[in-house]
Structures are given as C-alpha cells and as structure tokens.
Design an enzyme around this catalytic site. Structure first.
Site, mmCIF file in Angstrom:
data_model
loop_
_atom_site.group_PDB
_atom_site.id
_atom_site.type_symbol
_atom_site.label_atom_id
_atom_site.label_comp_id
_atom_site.label_asym_id
_atom_site.label_seq_id
_atom_site.Cartn_x
_atom_site.Cartn_y
_atom_site.Cartn_z
ATOM 1 N N SER A 310 0.833 -1.197 0.000
ATOM 2 C CA SER A 310 0.000 0.000 0.000
ATOM 3 C C SER A 310 0.878 1.262 0.000
ATOM 4 O O SER A 310 1.748 1.413 -0.856
ATOM 5 C CB SER A 310 -0.944 -0.049 1.209
ATOM 6 N N ASP A 374 -8.193 -4.891 -6.194
ATOM 7 C CA ASP A 374 -7.642 -4.057 -5.133
ATOM 8 C C ASP A 374 -7.750 -2.587 -5.529
ATOM 9 O O ASP A 374 -7.271 -2.172 -6.587
ATOM 10 C CB ASP A 374 -6.177 -4.465 -4.917
ATOM 11 N N HIS A 467 -7.523 -5.606 -0.887
ATOM 12 C CA HIS A 467 -6.299 -4.910 -0.493
ATOM 13 C C HIS A 467 -5.661 -5.519 0.758
ATOM 14 O O HIS A 467 -4.548 -5.168 1.120
ATOM 15 C CB HIS A 467 -6.592 -3.426 -0.255
#
Length: 480
Positions: A310, A374, A467
């Site tokens: 991320s 995602d 995610h």
C-alpha cells in the site's frame, strides 16, 4: 545539492483539500474554468499543465472527487482513529484472554488480562485479519519472475516474493512484534525499527524496519516500509492526493509520498531533497540511507531488497528513485529488487521510463504485485491533470491465485461501470473460498472471523477486501 542526473525544477500542482469550500464546486463543474487561483489549488508559474487540461470534463471531475474524498477523510479523522483503537483493543482483549468465552470466564474470576499496545502480543487490525507470522519456506518463486531475474542465489536463502510480502505485512505491527517475528520466527537478524518525521504533517507518520538474514556476513538486507493504516485518515489522504512536484529529467512525482519519505520543501526540488541532511528530525530517506550504507560496508556480499504494501509500496518505489537522484551508487549497486504489493501510482510516464531504465535495464528488479480489484493500485487516478501512471507492468493474481504479467491491471481507475458486476462477483468468490481454503490447503490458510467479516464488507465495497495483505501472502505461497 542538485543532482547531475535529474536536474531540478519548480513546476508543481498542490491541492489543499482543507481549503475547499462550497463556492469552489463551480470551478470543478464548469470545465472551461481554470483551477489556478481558486484558493485550494496552487499551480506554479512554470507549469503549463493546467492549460493543457482546461476544458477536460473528466479531469475536473476526477480532481473534484479526489479533493472531496480527502475533505471527508479530514473531517472524520478523529472519530475514525478512535474507532480503530477501540476495534483493535477489543480484538486484542479477546485474543490475549483466549477468545470471547474464556474472556467471560476471566471476567467472572476477576483475572482479565489487559492488552498492552507495545507488547509483542499486540496485533493491528490487519494482524487480526491475517495472524500468520512464520515463513512458508517450501514456497517457490513464480516462473514469470524467476525467468526474468537471476534469483537463484537469493532463492537458496529464501523465496524473495514471500519474504517481502511477510515483511510488508509485519511492518504494520509495533516494534516489539516486529523484533519477535524477525528474531524468533524467521531466525534472522533484526537491525532496527524506524519511526520517522513528516515535515509537513509535523508528526512521526512514516515507519519502516530493516533486517538481515544473519548478524555477520549477511547475504541479504531487507527494508520494509509500513503501508496505509486502515483507520488513519491522513494515510488515505496521502493515497488520494493528486499533488505533484516535477523532479526535472526524472519526471513528475507524487508530492504526498515524497513528503512521507522525507521531502523538506514542497515547491523546490533542490531545497526539498538536499544530498546531505543537517536537521535534527529523523527523516525516513536519510535515516534508512545512512543505515544501509553502514550495512553494505559491513557486509560486502549482501544484496538489498526493498518492499512495502500500500503506502509502504509507494515509499519502497520512491526510495531508490531518490537514491538515483543523489547518485548513491554504494547502495544502488547492491540493490537486488524492489517488490511492492497493492502499490498506488507514484509518478507520470516520464518517471516510469526513468525508473525502468535504472531498475530493469540489466534484469527485472522491480516487481509490482496486484490482487484482483484491489482499489489502492488504481489510485491516485490516472487523469489529465496529474497523469499518474504505473510502470514496469504488474504481476496480477486472479482466480485461484493464478498469476499473469500485465501492462496494467483491469479497471485502471476503479470506477468503470463495465467492471461493476465482475467486481461484486469476484468479491463473492473470495468470500466463498475463504470458508473452505483451510480445508483445502491446511490450517495455516484457515481464515479468522475478522477476516471473514472483512470479506463480507468487501461485498459492499469491492476492492477493499482485496487490499488485505492476506491474499498477497496466499498468492506468494500458492500462486502459479
């Protein structure tokens, strides 16, 4: 000091969502109106980009949507943080007392264990979604990586893809947990945890840790950056921000990510990235760079892996970019790979070409992993103002952790109506698989009730559950 390879530039566009007012809505809704001088957008005099995009309905709407989302996140920052702490405390209260039923029994006996957020037993929300801590040493590198990079030497030590994903996942935890994972579970050498300052937020918001495969004569050095924390509104604002700063020949780079890495001036590259830092705050780029220089000097044959999930993936990508900007060859010559997971976009097409030349010219050192739909790899949006794009292709996992090498993941800006049914359908498939994957592949893959509930939420907002680090860990172990 100005880099000889990248030059310096003062071109920038900076969005100020905190200054966004209702009266500014017309600036976005009327595409012939320029955003320059609107009060919530700062555009340098040397930037011609606002003129190129003026009149683009898509550009105005994407910018408007991004700014409004950031404004909302800033408004709910405190309650979101309190919600996150309450949820993590409750989950850890259950965990350290052996579950809900045992917690009730300990309450009746008056022997409740109160969780300590600084202990090695404390886990973040993401740690409760996926509590795995041990490495799966029998897993192997997917052929699409091993055919394009000389990984044999590293593979004799560990599967770099799984090691990087596990390090990226563990980076969300506190220093005691990280130290315990590296030292006692991975049987490696913990070098340090870094809690670094953001000059603009005036907080310690950037976290990373470094470890080696062994304390002496290390063969492998790993840097892992912490990613977007689910209940940290400022992290999400950084991901959503469309602001950029030109780095000259390197191209335009995401401003928020550079601030998190240690940028000191948002409008001037030379002042923002001096080669030598003489301040008293611990900035991530400089602190980690100093540590790596000492480690490569001490361990002559060691190779470096840089990783993150991320927001951490964005920092892992930008860290070598600034090393290149400063011509830090002692570190760059040892760089084996940059492995990122669920990475947001960090620069424009010129930046991508620049990084491709420096990272992938001899062999593919940059590997970007994306799982299904995602949402984070699809932001900041690829719009005519910022023109953020990915580079180097991606290792895209879909179906039952089947890997494909793609130039770009499907539904690149996430909101295409053509993918709506597909996103919901695959979120349902992921939930269904979560119920029996432990039976199919063993106890290590059994999903917790927290993970199942998170996937249920993913039915409402497809792409959020995708995610989670859990699917990237599974992909690294089961992918084919």
């Amino acid at each position: 000091m100005e880099s000889t390879c990248c030059g310096s530039s003062s071109s920038y566009i900076i969005y100020r969502p905190e200054k966004l007012k209702r009266s500014h809505i017309l600036d976005f809704l009327l595409p012939w109106r320029s955003l320059k001088g609107s009060g919530h957008v700062e555009i340098s005099s040397s930037s011609s980009h606002h003129d190129d995009s003026q009149g683009s309905i898509e550009a105005h709407w994407i910018t408007f949507f991004s700014c409004v989302l950031q404004k909302i996140m800033l408004r709910i920052r405190r309650p979101l943080s309190l919600l996150g702490f309450a949820l993590e405390f409750t989950l850890n209260l259950f965990s350290v007392n052996g579950g809900i039923l045992k917690l009730i029994a300990t309450i009746l006996r008056g022997s409740v264990v109160i969780p300590n957020s600084e202990s090695k037993e404390w886990r973040s929300f993401l740690g409760h979604i996926d509590g795995r801590i041990d490495l799966h040493r029998s897993s192997s590198v997917p052929s699409c990586i091993s055919k394009t990079a000389p990984t044999r030497r590293i593979e004799r030590i560990i599967n770099p893809l799984e090691l990087c994903m596990m390090a990226s996942k563990v980076a969300y935890e506190n220093p005691a947990y990280v130290n315990n994972a590296v030292t006692n579970h991975w049987k490696m050498h913990f070098e340090g945890f870094f809690n670094c300052w953001n000059v603009f937020l005036k907080e310690k918001t950037t976290h990373a840790f470094i470890f080696c495969d062994r304390p002496k004569n290390a063969r492998l050095i790993v840097v892992a950056f912490r990613g977007t924390e689910p209940f940290n509104a400022k992290n999400w604002c950084t991901d959503l921000d469309l602001s950029w700063l030109s780095m000259g020949k390197m191209g335009r780079v995401h401003l928020g990510f550079m601030k998190a890495l240690g940028l000191q001036d948002e409008k001037d590259v030379g002042k923002g990235w001096p080669k030598e830092y003489r301040g008293d705050k611990e900035l991530a780029y400089y602190l980690i760079g100093d540590k790596l220089r000492a480690l490569v000097e001490k361990n002559k044959g060691a190779k470096i892996l840089i990783t993150g999930h991320s927001l951490g993936a964005a920092l892992a990508t930008l860290f070598p970019a600034i090393l290149i900007h400063h011509q830090q060859t002692s570190i760059l010559s040892r760089l084996f790979g940059v492995y990122t997971f669920g990475q947001p976009r960090v620069g424009d097409k010129q930046f991508g070409s620049f990084m491709e030349t420096h990272l992938n010219s001899k062999f593919k050192r940059y590997v970007r992993v994306v799982y299904r739909y995602d949402i984070v790899p699809r932001i900041p949006f690829d719009d005519p103002y910022s023109q953020f794009v990915h580079f180097g292709g991606c290792l895209y996992y879909h179906g039952w952790y089947r890997a494909q090498v793609l130039n770009e993941e499907p539904d690149e800006n996430y909101f295409s109506p053509f993918y709506l049914l597909s996103k919901h359908f695959h979120a349902l498939l992921d939930l269904s698989r979560a119920l029996y994957i432990g039976i199919q592949h063993g106890k290590d893959y059994t999903e917790s009730s927290t993970s199942i509930l998170f996937r249920v939420f993913g039915l409402l907002v497809p792409g959020v559950a995708s995610h989670s680090p859990r699917d990237c860990v599974n992909a690294a172990r089961l992918g084919r």
